[in-house]
Enzyme design. Structure first.
Site, PDB file in Angstrom:
ATOM      1  N   LYS A  62      -2.668  -5.651 -25.402  1.00  0.00           N
ATOM      2  CA  LYS A  62      -2.591  -3.961 -26.349  1.00  0.00           C
ATOM      3  C   LYS A  62      -2.195  -4.363 -27.416  1.00  0.00           C
ATOM      4  CE  LYS A  62       2.351  -0.839 -26.482  1.00  0.00           C
ATOM      5  NZ  LYS A  62       2.801  -0.887 -25.750  1.00  0.00           N
TER       6      LYS A  62
ATOM      7  N   SER B 268       4.209   3.944 -23.409  1.00  0.00           N
ATOM      8  CA  SER B 268       2.507   3.825 -24.916  1.00  0.00           C
ATOM      9  C   SER B 268       1.969   2.735 -24.757  1.00  0.00           C
ATOM     10  CB  SER B 268       3.797   3.447 -25.731  1.00  0.00           C
ATOM     11  OG  SER B 268       3.847   1.670 -25.514  1.00  0.00           O
TER      12      SER B 268
ATOM     13  N   SER C 206       7.479   2.316 -21.764  1.00  0.00           N
ATOM     14  CA  SER C 206       5.902   1.713 -21.764  1.00  0.00           C
ATOM     15  C   SER C 206       4.908   0.816 -21.185  1.00  0.00           C
ATOM     16  CB  SER C 206       5.778   1.449 -23.575  1.00  0.00           C
ATOM     17  OG  SER C 206       6.179   2.558 -24.397  1.00  0.00           O
TER      18      SER C 206
END
Lengths: 485, 95
Positions: free
Chosen positions: A76, A151, A175
């Protein structure tokens, strides 16, 4: 090659059925062909990936390979990576080349994993649909008209599309779990403090926790083995004996009790999702676990408490982006105040600014006790609910999300509608507990649903055991999206 | 609206965020939605409950007061928009 689990890939690499360089090229090729549409990556690190893969092949030849050596993965874009853009999905950091690796990145490199790139995400991890990214929305590989969740939407979409077999994520209010559920993959949020936050760009420091996204629970356990561990550079990292998170996987569930909170099954839960979750409970029962109905009476306060505490911490953490030392600086500032105000106004997107302003509000004079301190007291009530529940049960089970993935734009005009996507996940972060989301089959609209399992603090091994046993009985985690390749 | 235009201006000042002209009413409406949501907490009985700032009630661990890192300021300053002689440059503050 791209449909194999991490354990299967490691076995193939060990038997020299293919090399890490070949496997890495295969992943890069799939990214080239498919990601133009999905937009799950912000950066592809082709050259460094191939160099890492060649080094991994040498390590395998030398007999020094670990269980993850030579396997490609993605980070990420919230984890700092030396020499490679770390944007956190923001214009603010569009020019930020981190001068060091996050501890998670270092640990996965030491395990011999090959980082092929950095995945797209909601800006500064603030969002539940990936629509707040400065780098464009990510499309859900299950149906590209729908959001992937957030997210960590890029990582979840990349794993779902089998562009990579694994990816990292972070979970502040859901997330990792929510996008894992919406994309039909497995995702684990470890206990707070289990995985180092050093080099992981901060959103809400008392809630943020890094973790893995992969195809199944066994893969999550292998990844957690590499990611977890005390880090003296992170003051909230917890000192624990090293443990093997795969050690309980083979154990059956007879004698285990799982709690089903009645607060999970309210009007807001889609009936089609509820049906899949009930079917999952039946699977757990068939495996020998006993269902116990429980109550978490303060869970209904989790979203309000979270949206005081997280913005408060965010307003403090994001004060560092001032246009002076790194990140975006506005053109031709009139004075220092103008530099701060315009750099931040231009560098942050709407949702980030909103949360900073909310955080500033709840921390400001006259409101601190009424909002922030009160939310922290409610946080303890929520945590106590879980503590009492775990006196009766070994783990808690329920839906990860109240609904399946939704269409782009469907919730982006109303912040509260978006926040309610995380109605079943935020309480876990407030209490600092480990939890995972597993594919639980498709709802009536053909989109994936997620089964959430929540464990006692530091009880990831047992949680992964339950998850693995569930996946021995079900095939939902092998349901690969139909893509052009 | 639970948040007013005046509140927005004050919050923008405190947070050092310029509020774009024409976007004020959108911000006020969205902030009001969120503040209304969190206002539900006012109804929760919390008397005698200790605030919780860390899930494990862990306090910050103190390290020995020793220099353990090397000086990498030159590397870090490569990220800065403007530096001179090892200092970060900003617009003149004192005339």
């Amino acid at each position: 090659m791209h449909t194999l689990s991490l354990a299967a890939l490691a076995a193939c690499l060990a038997k020299r059925e293919f090399s890490s360089v070949e496997l890495t090229r295969h992943c890069l090729d799939r990214i080239d062909r498919l990601d133009g549409h999905l937009n799950s990556f912000i950066t592809i690190s082709r050259d460094s990936a191939l160099a890492q893969a060649a080094a991994a092949d040498q390590r395998i030849r030398d007999g020094r390979a670990g269980p993850l050596t030579g396997i490609p993965y993605a980070n990420k874009d919230i984890f700092c990576t030396a020499g490679i853009l770390t944007s956190c999905g923001s214009k603010m950091l569009a020019n930020f080349i981190a001068p060091y690796d996050a501890t998670v990145v270092t640990r996965l490199a030491e395990a011999g994993m090959v980082m092929v790139g950095k995945t797209n995400m909601d800006e500064f991890a603030m969002g539940s649909s990936n629509e707040t990214s400065h780098y464009g929305t990510v499309r859900n590989p299950r149906n590209t008209e729908y959001v992937p969740g957030g997210s960590t939407g890029g990582s979840a979409a990349a794993v779902a599309a089998r562009l990579v077999p694994a990816a990292t994520g972070t979970d502040t209010g859901g997330s990792i779990r929510q996008p894992a559920a919406l994309c039909g993959v497995s995702g684990l949020k470890p206990t707070y403090g289990r995985v180092s936050r050093w080099g992981m760009i901060a959103y809400a420091s008392s809630l943020d926790q890094g973790g893995p996204i992969a195809g199944d629970a066994e893969d999550l356990a292998l990844l957690l083995n590499a990611m977890a561990g005390h880090d003296p550079r992170d003051g909230t990292s917890v000192r624990r004996e090293d443990e093997d998170f795969t050690r309980l996987l083979a154990g059956d569930l007879r004698g285990m009790r799982f709690g089903v909170p009645r607060e999970f099954f309210t009007d807001g839960l889609d009936a089609s999702v509820a049906a899949r979750i009930e079917a999952a409970f039946a699977d757990l029962t068939r495996l020998g676990a006993e269902r116990v109905d429980i109550s978490l009476p303060n869970m209904r306060h989790a979203i309000p408490a979270y949206y005081v505490i997280a913005p408060a911490e965010c307003s403090s953490n994001l004060a560092r982006y001032d246009g002076v030392r790194f990140g975006h600086r506005c053109a031709a500032p009139r004075d220092l105040e103008d530099l701060y105000r315009r750099s931040r106004a231009e560098g942050f997107g709407t949702e980030v600014k909103r949360r900073i302003l909310v955080g500033t509000y709840v921390l400001s004079h006259g409101y601190y006790d009424a909002y922030y301190l009160r939310a922290q007291r409610v946080r303890r009530l929520i945590s106590e609910d879980f503590r009492r529940a775990f006196e009766q049960v070994d783990f808690i089970a329920g839906p990860t999300t109240p609904d399946t993935a939704f269409r782009f734009g469907e919730k982006s005009s109303d912040p509260v509608a978006m926040y309610l996507c995380d109605v079943y996940t935020t309480a876990v972060n407030l209490a600092g507990l480990p939890a995972l989301s597993l594919p639980a089959g498709r709802a009536g609209n053909g989109l994936p649903t997620g089964l959430q399992l929540i464990g006692r603090p530091f009880d990831e091994a047992r949680l992964l055991q339950a998850a693995h046993q569930f996946q021995q009985q079900t095939t939902w985690h092998r349901d690969v999206p139909q893509l052009p390749l | 609206m639970s948040v007013t235009q005046h509140d927005l201006e004050r919050l923008g000042d405190l947070a050092r965020i310029a509020i774009a002209v024409g976007q004020e009413s959108d911000h006020v409406a969205a902030l009001s939605r969120v503040i209304d949501l969190v206002a539900e907490l006012q109804a929760v009985a919390v008397a005698g409950v200790e605030p919780m700032s860390n899930p494990h009630d862990q306090t910050a661990e103190l390290r020995p007061d020793l220099v353990t890192e090397t000086d990498r300021s030159a590397l870090f300053q490569q990220l800065a928009p403007a530096t001179r002689n090892g200092l970060y440059l900003v617009p003149q503050v004192i005339g």
